[in-house]
Design a protein around this motif. Structure first.
Motif, PDB file in Angstrom:
ATOM      1  N   LEU A   1       0.826  -1.209   0.000  1.00 57.80           N
ATOM      2  CA  LEU A   1       0.000   0.000   0.000  1.00 57.80           C
ATOM      3  C   LEU A   1       0.861   1.260   0.000  1.00 57.80           C
ATOM      4  O   LEU A   1       0.530   2.253  -0.661  1.00 57.80           O
ATOM      5  CB  LEU A   1      -0.940  -0.003   1.207  1.00 57.80           C
ATOM      6  N   LEU A   2       1.960   1.224   0.714  1.00 62.31           N
ATOM      7  CA  LEU A   2       2.871   2.375   0.726  1.00 62.31           C
ATOM      8  C   LEU A   2       3.467   2.605  -0.659  1.00 62.31           C
ATOM      9  O   LEU A   2       3.502   3.742  -1.158  1.00 62.31           O
ATOM     10  CB  LEU A   2       3.989   2.150   1.743  1.00 62.31           C
ATOM     11  N   ILE A   3       3.923   1.524  -1.309  1.00 62.00           N
ATOM     12  CA  ILE A   3       4.507   1.661  -2.642  1.00 62.00           C
ATOM     13  C   ILE A   3       3.457   2.118  -3.646  1.00 62.00           C
ATOM     14  O   ILE A   3       3.716   2.999  -4.483  1.00 62.00           O
ATOM     15  CB  ILE A   3       5.140   0.333  -3.098  1.00 62.00           C
ATOM     16  N   ARG A   4       2.254   1.554  -3.578  1.00 58.11           N
ATOM     17  CA  ARG A   4       1.203   1.980  -4.512  1.00 58.11           C
ATOM     18  C   ARG A   4       0.836   3.435  -4.259  1.00 58.11           C
ATOM     19  O   ARG A   4       0.633   4.208  -5.201  1.00 58.11           O
ATOM     20  CB  ARG A   4      -0.035   1.079  -4.365  1.00 58.11           C
ATOM     21  N   GLY A   5       0.744   3.841  -2.999  1.00 63.64           N
ATOM     22  CA  GLY A   5       0.415   5.227  -2.691  1.00 63.64           C
ATOM     23  C   GLY A   5       1.482   6.194  -3.178  1.00 63.64           C
ATOM     24  O   GLY A   5       1.182   7.264  -3.725  1.00 63.64           O
ATOM     25  N   ILE A   6       2.749   5.813  -3.005  1.00 63.01           N
ATOM     26  CA  ILE A   6       3.858   6.668  -3.466  1.00 63.01           C
ATOM     27  C   ILE A   6       3.862   6.745  -4.991  1.00 63.01           C
ATOM     28  O   ILE A   6       3.962   7.824  -5.578  1.00 63.01           O
ATOM     29  CB  ILE A   6       5.206   6.128  -2.946  1.00 63.01           C
ATOM     30  N   SER A   7       3.730   5.596  -5.656  1.00 59.96           N
ATOM     31  CA  SER A   7       3.828   5.579  -7.118  1.00 59.96           C
ATOM     32  C   SER A   7       2.656   6.280  -7.793  1.00 59.96           C
ATOM     33  O   SER A   7       2.780   6.755  -8.928  1.00 59.96           O
ATOM     34  CB  SER A   7       3.941   4.139  -7.631  1.00 59.96           C
ATOM     35  N   LEU A   8       1.531   6.390  -7.114  1.00 56.86           N
ATOM     36  CA  LEU A   8       0.395   7.116  -7.687  1.00 56.86           C
ATOM     37  C   LEU A   8       0.680   8.609  -7.846  1.00 56.86           C
ATOM     38  O   LEU A   8      -0.059   9.308  -8.525  1.00 56.86           O
ATOM     39  CB  LEU A   8      -0.861   6.913  -6.824  1.00 56.86           C
ATOM     40  N   HIS A   9       1.765   9.080  -7.269  1.00 57.35           N
ATOM     41  CA  HIS A   9       2.145  10.481  -7.460  1.00 57.35           C
ATOM     42  C   HIS A   9       2.734  10.722  -8.844  1.00 57.35           C
ATOM     43  O   HIS A   9       2.843  11.871  -9.282  1.00 57.35           O
ATOM     44  CB  HIS A   9       3.149  10.913  -6.379  1.00 57.35           C
ATOM     45  N   TRP A  10       3.160   9.655  -9.525  1.00 60.59           N
ATOM     46  CA  TRP A  10       3.640   9.850 -10.898  1.00 60.59           C
ATOM     47  C   TRP A  10       2.862   9.008 -11.919  1.00 60.59           C
ATOM     48  O   TRP A  10       2.945   9.251 -13.100  1.00 60.59           O
ATOM     49  CB  TRP A  10       5.136   9.556 -11.015  1.00 60.59           C
TER      50      TRP A  10
END
Length: 295
Positions: A247-256
């Protein structure tokens, strides 16, 4: 172009692929054309991944599934059978519990497959995440948004040593699952080109949780997580850390990631920020469920 292929209409077009409804030797087919070197490599591996999906899906008489039959694969093209069945996506709103049950059956089938790999995709390593964020995070974020990203990265770094590799990213999601017209009661799982053993356990579960959260259907995210917890027989603490890392990686990657929609960044980022705030505050699975309802 595959010899004898006749394009009927474009289904989807983005920077990675073009997808078509087509005909091949008088047979209605699904056709996909890769546009980049990376996506050509992914398409070339679909046959192997389909064999894995078919093997897993044939092991249970109570819940069976398969990959679409591949008819041709060459020069960045993939041609497979056309699936006429109904997709699960049509029932997410009307019958969320049923969809969650079916997704859970898929998650359990893949989770039960042992893997030998101990490596992870670049973004699931500390250094890989660091470099990806430096390359891709937009520069015009607000101070508070940057702070949340930094906290999320620190939490991921803390979790990373405890991640367990698993056979994941079969792209299990409602719009990729169809009723099997050749096997009543069975399913067809399409687009498993990213399937591999370099993902953390429960990646597919986390990917769906994040996807529906950002679509503002987080009630379904919670239903799905509770269903998996109830039906898998796994303890919450066995699921939590690997799921939280995803969830952390998906949340971070949704910024790009803009979901190939030019306007998506305007809503991806604030919704991803809200999900990251929930993840940062959650100390266990009960916290994650409670805070997800609350936000």
């Amino acid at each position: 172009m595959i010899n004898g292929l006749n394009i009927i209409k474009t289904i989807q077009s983005n920077e990675r692929y073009d997808a078509y409804e087509a005909e091949l030797k008088g047979q209605r087919v699904f056709a996909k054309k890769a546009k980049t070197t990376k996506t050509k490599e992914l398409i070339s591996g679909v046959a192997k991944n389909s064999d894995i999906v078919n093997a897993l899906g044939s092991r249970s008489t109570d819940f069976s599934f398969r990959a679409p039959q591949i008819l041709a694969s060459e020069n960045g093209w993939l041609i497979s059978e056309w699936i006429d069945g109904k997709s699960l996506d049509e029932d997410v709103i009307l019958n969320p519990e049923s969809v969650a049950n079916t997704l859970t059956e898929f998650f359990i089938a893949f989770d039960n497959e042992p893997v030998k790999s101990k490596d992870f995709r670049q973004i699931f390593t500390k250094g890989g995440l660091e470099s990806r964020m430096k390359e891709r995070i937009p520069e015009n974020l607000e101070v508070e948004q940057k702070k949340i990203l930094e906290e999320a990265k620190k939490l991921f770094n803390k979790l990373q040593p405890e991640l367990v590799p698993a056979l994941q990213d079969a792209d299990i999601k409602p719009d990729h699952i169809f009723n099997d017209p050749k096997n009543p009661g069975g399913y067809v799982l399409v687009d498993s080109e990213h399937l591999g053993s370099q993902w953390p356990r429960f990646y597919d579960l986390g990917n769906n949780f994040a996807k529906f959260w950002v679509r503002q259907q987080k009630t379904f995210s919670v239903v799905l997580l509770k269903t998996f917890l109830d039906r898998s027989g796994l303890a919450g603490d066995e699921i939590f850390k690997n799921l939280l890392a995803t969830l952390l990686i998906r949340g971070i990657s949704l910024h790009w990631e803009t979901d190939y929609d030019p306007g998506a960044r305007s809503y991806n980022i604030p919704r991803a920020q809200a999900m990251l705030k929930t993840c940062i505050k959650a100390h266990n699975l009960d916290d994650l469920l409670y805070l997800s309802y609350k936000r």
